[in-house]
Design an enzyme around this catalytic site. Structure first.
Site, PDB file in Angstrom:
ATOM      1  CG  LEU A 110      28.823  40.623  31.498  1.00  0.00           C
ATOM      2  CD1 LEU A 110      28.265  42.016  31.339  1.00  0.00           C
ATOM      3  CD2 LEU A 110      30.255  40.711  32.332  1.00  0.00           C
ATOM      4  CE1 TYR A 168      31.319  45.835  37.031  1.00  0.00           C
ATOM      5  CE2 TYR A 168      33.478  45.375  36.639  1.00  0.00           C
ATOM      6  CZ  TYR A 168      32.224  45.114  36.987  1.00  0.00           C
ATOM      7  OH  TYR A 168      32.212  43.493  37.069  1.00  0.00           O
ATOM      8  CD  GLU A 200      26.927  35.785  34.577  1.00  0.00           C
ATOM      9  OE1 GLU A 200      28.025  36.103  33.643  1.00  0.00           O
ATOM     10  OE2 GLU A 200      26.163  36.650  34.870  1.00  0.00           O
ATOM     11  CE  LYS A 210      32.672  43.927  33.373  1.00  0.00           C
ATOM     12  NZ  LYS A 210      32.638  42.957  34.293  1.00  0.00           N
TER      13      LYS A 210
END
Ligand code: PDD
Length: 279
Positions: free
Chosen positions: A203, A33, A179, A147
């Site tokens: 990411l 996505y 993260e 992702k």
């Protein structure tokens, strides 16, 4: 109000947008996505999002071709018919439908869904506020650079954060910060900006990329290196970046105040420069 979404090449009422129970996105999270912020018809960092989308598709071997012009047309149409001014475009592509089997067949027809989410973005500096975060174990797989919608560890961490009225959970892997559940994490120490290197452990955020550019342009000092959990609590400033939250100051982590609970100067200036693109 009726909401129109783009589902498998058709604009339809969201109430009729159903996927098959055998969709691999549903059964295996075999799906990727993107989330793209928009203000009017300005799609923020669109080229970078589309490049990352192509990369994600390629890395998990989904064959789906698209071009920027067509996608932009779809986005604009959705914004117009749904009467949105600002918010997020959500775009998801799954491998498609097939009788359940871990291994996938060749030539499946990918399922695609694109819709808009009305949302106040964090673009108004006057409303910039410091947020609270918690730390939480990073339970994810080893290709976090893709992702993928396989977000269960992020979901659990985000719920733990919201139970404590925190804005984000900062994920900790082996005593190091990776993260956030849906953001990249930064600290400022002695005027130096530090964030995790863009490798397979995180990411590579599009907002992160924009902030790196600003840092270089402003001749600030950047260090892309791993941050120890303990370094978080003694940082001069902490902030997060993401497409849905832009630059967001973190002023409290696990009940410890950062910068005495105030928004730091460097964070504020980065938010100011980043947000100036959208005024
Ligand atoms: N999340 N890290 C993770 C795990 C993310 O899910 C995101 C984005 C980021 C920031 O990336 P970007 O700057 O490209 O938005 C970092 C989106 C917004 C989401 O899942 O809603």
């Amino acid at each position: 109000m009726k909401k129109i979404v783009f589902f498998n090449n058709k604009y339809i009422n969201s109430k009729n947008a159903f996927i098959s129970y055998e969709d691999r996105g549903f059964q295996f999270a075999d799906s990727i996505y993107e989330v793209i912020a928009f203000i009017n018809n300005n799609f923020i960092d669109l080229d970078f999002h589309l490049r990352r989308l192509r990369r994600s598709l390629k890395l998990i071997d989904i064959k789906y071709s698209f071009n920027k012009k067509n996608l932009q047309k779809i986005f604009k149409k959705l914004i117009k018919i749904n009467k949105n001014k600002k918010g997020l475009i959500y775009l998801q592509i799954s491998r498609g439908v097939q009788p359940r089997n871990h291994s996938y067949n060749k030539n499946l027809k990918p399922t695609i869904i694109i819709y808009t989410i009305k949302k106040n973005l964090n673009e108004n500096l006057d409303k910039l506020s410091g947020k609270k975060a918690i730390t939480y174990p990073d339970l994810r797989w080893k290709r976090r650079d893709i992702k993928s919608v396989s977000l269960l560890p992020n979901v659990l961490a985000a719920k733990a954060a919201s139970k404590k009225s925190a804005y984000e959970a900062i994920l900790i892997d082996n005593d190091f910060v990776t993260e956030g559940t849906a953001s990249n994490i930064w600290i400022v120490k002695k005027n130096k900006l530090i964030t995790h290197p863009a490798n397979t452990d995180i990411l590579k955020g599009i907002t992160r990329q924009s902030i790196v550019k600003i840092i270089k342009k402003e001749k600030l000092v950047l260090s892309e290196k791993k941050i120890k959990k303990s370094e978080l609590f003694i940082a001069d400033e902490v902030f997060l970046t993401s497409s849905s939250s832009f630059v967001t100051p973190i002023v409290k982590i696990d009940n410890k105040l950062i910068n005495k609970g105030r928004i730091g100067k460097i964070t504020y200036n980065l938010a100011k420069i980043y947000n100036s693109k959208f005024q």
